[in-house]
Write an enzyme that holds these catalytic residues in place. Sequence first.
Site, PDB file in Angstrom:
ATOM      1  N   LEU A   3     -23.171 -31.923 -26.073  1.00 14.69           N
ATOM      2  CA  LEU A   3     -23.520 -32.008 -27.501  1.00 14.69           C
ATOM      3  C   LEU A   3     -22.206 -32.158 -28.250  1.00 14.69           C
ATOM      4  O   LEU A   3     -21.293 -31.347 -28.055  1.00 14.69           O
ATOM      5  CB  LEU A   3     -24.232 -30.726 -27.952  1.00 14.69           C
ATOM      6  CG  LEU A   3     -24.378 -30.531 -29.470  1.00 14.69           C
ATOM      7  CD1 LEU A   3     -25.336 -31.570 -30.068  1.00 14.69           C
ATOM      8  CD2 LEU A   3     -24.895 -29.117 -29.786  1.00 14.69           C
ATOM      9  N   GLY A  40     -20.057 -29.360 -39.697  1.00 15.64           N
ATOM     10  CA  GLY A  40     -20.268 -28.384 -40.760  1.00 15.64           C
ATOM     11  C   GLY A  40     -21.341 -28.763 -41.755  1.00 15.64           C
ATOM     12  O   GLY A  40     -21.445 -28.177 -42.830  1.00 15.64           O
ATOM     13  N   ASP A  84     -24.296 -25.618 -20.434  1.00 13.69           N
ATOM     14  CA  ASP A  84     -23.018 -25.132 -19.915  1.00 13.69           C
ATOM     15  C   ASP A  84     -22.014 -25.322 -21.037  1.00 13.69           C
ATOM     16  O   ASP A  84     -21.540 -26.439 -21.262  1.00 13.69           O
ATOM     17  CB  ASP A  84     -22.592 -25.926 -18.672  1.00 13.69           C
ATOM     18  CG  ASP A  84     -23.414 -25.539 -17.448  1.00 13.69           C
ATOM     19  OD1 ASP A  84     -23.541 -24.330 -17.192  1.00 13.69           O
ATOM     20  OD2 ASP A  84     -23.929 -26.445 -16.778  1.00 13.69           O
ATOM     21  N   GLY A 108     -24.657 -29.039 -40.694  1.00 17.09           N
ATOM     22  CA  GLY A 108     -25.933 -28.668 -40.101  1.00 17.09           C
ATOM     23  C   GLY A 108     -26.406 -29.630 -39.030  1.00 17.09           C
ATOM     24  O   GLY A 108     -27.496 -29.447 -38.463  1.00 17.09           O
ATOM     25  N   GLY A 114     -25.147 -30.311 -35.943  1.00 17.30           N
ATOM     26  CA  GLY A 114     -25.183 -29.726 -34.593  1.00 17.30           C
ATOM     27  C   GLY A 114     -26.445 -28.893 -34.400  1.00 17.30           C
ATOM     28  O   GLY A 114     -27.137 -29.020 -33.378  1.00 17.30           O
ATOM     29  N   TYR A 146     -23.984 -21.491 -29.447  1.00 11.04           N
ATOM     30  CA  TYR A 146     -25.319 -21.365 -28.845  1.00 11.04           C
ATOM     31  C   TYR A 146     -25.893 -19.962 -29.044  1.00 11.04           C
ATOM     32  O   TYR A 146     -27.089 -19.807 -29.321  1.00 11.04           O
ATOM     33  CB  TYR A 146     -25.266 -21.740 -27.358  1.00 11.04           C
ATOM     34  CG  TYR A 146     -24.970 -23.205 -27.153  1.00 11.04           C
ATOM     35  CD1 TYR A 146     -25.868 -24.178 -27.588  1.00 11.04           C
ATOM     36  CD2 TYR A 146     -23.781 -23.628 -26.569  1.00 11.04           C
ATOM     37  CE1 TYR A 146     -25.588 -25.525 -27.440  1.00 11.04           C
ATOM     38  CE2 TYR A 146     -23.501 -24.981 -26.412  1.00 11.04           C
ATOM     39  CZ  TYR A 146     -24.410 -25.916 -26.851  1.00 11.04           C
ATOM     40  OH  TYR A 146     -24.136 -27.265 -26.706  1.00 11.04           O
TER      41      TYR A 146
HETATM   42  C1  LIG Z   1     -20.162 -27.039 -31.832  1.00 12.20           C
HETATM   43  C2  LIG Z   1     -20.646 -28.218 -32.695  1.00 12.20           C
HETATM   44  C3  LIG Z   1     -21.690 -29.022 -31.908  1.00 12.20           C
HETATM   45  C4  LIG Z   1     -21.288 -27.651 -33.979  1.00 12.20           C
HETATM   46  O1  LIG Z   1     -21.777 -28.736 -34.762  1.00 12.20           O
HETATM   47  P1  LIG Z   1     -21.791 -28.676 -36.366  1.00 12.20           P
HETATM   48  O2  LIG Z   1     -22.599 -29.811 -36.870  1.00 12.20           O
HETATM   49  O3  LIG Z   1     -20.386 -28.586 -36.887  1.00 12.20           O
HETATM   50  O4  LIG Z   1     -22.505 -27.271 -36.633  1.00 12.20           O
HETATM   51  P2  LIG Z   1     -23.612 -26.979 -37.767  1.00 12.20           P
HETATM   52  O5  LIG Z   1     -23.073 -27.388 -39.096  1.00 12.20           O
HETATM   53  O6  LIG Z   1     -24.899 -27.577 -37.335  1.00 12.20           O
HETATM   54  O7  LIG Z   1     -23.735 -25.398 -37.669  1.00 12.20           O
HETATM   55  C5  LIG Z   1     -25.028 -24.801 -37.607  1.00 12.20           C
HETATM   56  C6  LIG Z   1     -24.851 -23.320 -37.613  1.00 12.20           C
HETATM   57  O8  LIG Z   1     -24.045 -22.939 -36.483  1.00 12.20           O
HETATM   58  C7  LIG Z   1     -22.942 -22.168 -36.918  1.00 12.20           C
HETATM   59  N1  LIG Z   1     -21.814 -22.478 -36.050  1.00 12.20           N
HETATM   60  C8  LIG Z   1     -21.178 -23.670 -35.933  1.00 12.20           C
HETATM   61  N2  LIG Z   1     -20.216 -23.563 -34.974  1.00 12.20           N
HETATM   62  C9  LIG Z   1     -20.259 -22.295 -34.527  1.00 12.20           C
HETATM   63  C10 LIG Z   1     -19.518 -21.569 -33.551  1.00 12.20           C
HETATM   64  N3  LIG Z   1     -18.555 -22.137 -32.819  1.00 12.20           N
HETATM   65  N4  LIG Z   1     -19.826 -20.258 -33.343  1.00 12.20           N
HETATM   66  C11 LIG Z   1     -20.808 -19.657 -34.046  1.00 12.20           C
HETATM   67  N5  LIG Z   1     -21.558 -20.281 -34.977  1.00 12.20           N
HETATM   68  C12 LIG Z   1     -21.277 -21.587 -35.218  1.00 12.20           C
HETATM   69  C13 LIG Z   1     -22.712 -22.595 -38.375  1.00 12.20           C
HETATM   70  O9  LIG Z   1     -22.032 -21.580 -39.096  1.00 12.20           O
HETATM   71  C14 LIG Z   1     -24.122 -22.788 -38.861  1.00 12.20           C
HETATM   72  O10 LIG Z   1     -24.699 -21.533 -39.141  1.00 12.20           O
HETATM   73  P3  LIG Z   1     -25.905 -21.359 -40.229  1.00 12.20           P
HETATM   74  O11 LIG Z   1     -27.004 -22.338 -39.819  1.00 12.20           O
HETATM   75  O12 LIG Z   1     -26.315 -19.942 -40.079  1.00 12.20           O
HETATM   76  O13 LIG Z   1     -25.307 -21.720 -41.537  1.00 12.20           O
HETATM   77  C15 LIG Z   1     -19.473 -29.136 -33.159  1.00 12.20           C
HETATM   78  O14 LIG Z   1     -18.497 -28.346 -33.790  1.00 12.20           O
HETATM   79  C16 LIG Z   1     -18.811 -29.924 -32.019  1.00 12.20           C
HETATM   80  O15 LIG Z   1     -19.166 -31.067 -31.772  1.00 12.20           O
HETATM   81  N6  LIG Z   1     -17.794 -29.325 -31.366  1.00 12.20           N
HETATM   82  C17 LIG Z   1     -17.025 -30.006 -30.308  1.00 12.20           C
HETATM   83  C18 LIG Z   1     -17.837 -30.155 -29.037  1.00 12.20           C
HETATM   84  C19 LIG Z   1     -18.508 -28.876 -28.590  1.00 12.20           C
HETATM   85  O16 LIG Z   1     -17.952 -27.779 -28.624  1.00 12.20           O
HETATM   86  N7  LIG Z   1     -19.759 -29.003 -28.130  1.00 12.20           N
HETATM   87  C20 LIG Z   1     -20.543 -27.847 -27.748  1.00 12.20           C
HETATM   88  C21 LIG Z   1     -21.144 -27.941 -26.409  1.00 12.20           C
HETATM   89  S1  LIG Z   1     -20.144 -28.270 -25.017  1.00 12.20           S
END
Ligand SMILES: CC(C)(COP(=O)(O)OP(=O)(O)OC[C@H]1O[C@@H](n2cnc3c(N)ncnc32)[C@H](O)[C@@H]1OP(=O)(O)O)[C@@H](O)C(=O)NCCC(=O)NCCS
Length: 176
Positions: free
Chosen positions: A94, A102, A130, A104, A106, A140
Amino acid sequence: MSSAPFLVTPLDATHDRTVFNSGSEPLDRYFREGVAQDIRRRVTACFIALAGGQRIAGYYTLASASFLLADLPATTAKKLPRYPTVPVVRMGRLAIDQKFKGQGLGGALLADALDRATRSEIAAYALMVDAKDEVAAAFYRHHGFLALPDLPLTLFLPLATAAAPRKTDNKRFGPI
Ligand SMILES: CC(C)(COP(=O)(O)OP(=O)(O)OC[C@H]1O[C@@H](n2cnc3c(N)ncnc32)[C@H](O)[C@@H]1OP(=O)(O)O)[C@@H](O)C(=O)NCCC(=O)NCCS
């Protein structure tokens, strides 16, 4: 922050993967160089969120997998049949493009994956992931996933308890 809706759809050859930049080189390289072949071999499915009709803002992959019953928490395992393995759906990757983090997205793609796994006619007990590191694992856990007792970066969410919104292919959602 964009207020435009995103379109979630299966990845196909017409989509431009070259400019996608999540900030994670392994996730970006796999998306550029590996995912198309995995789709052709039927070892993964890939779904993308499109912004503005064509820019890829995020992607995730799904495939069949299984857990060893013995790896699950004892409280979970005792409610399941005594087969050695438990069928699950794996969200292998993902990633959200840095420009769209940031907002929403993800969380929305996670909900979309839960909904696809729940709607499948092939049964699976849970969606599992994983996580690549502790920061990803925290994302997660924030969404209700539980870690395996001896494998903190392997997490799962039972589909019977997942309250995912219902979405279908090529359906728009947002603003998020
Ligand atoms: C992790 C990732 C998928 C999050 O995507 P995003 O679009 O920035 O996250 P969102 O804006 O959808 O966040 C949704 C919620 O999760 C929370 N959140 C986001 N990252 C978080 C983290 N690392 N730890 C805890 N909470 C987190 C947000 O605060 C938000 O909370 P809320 O709904 O209560 O306001 C993104 O940062 C990413 O692509 N990271 C790099 C790749 C990665 O780590 N992938 C993960 C799987 S291997």
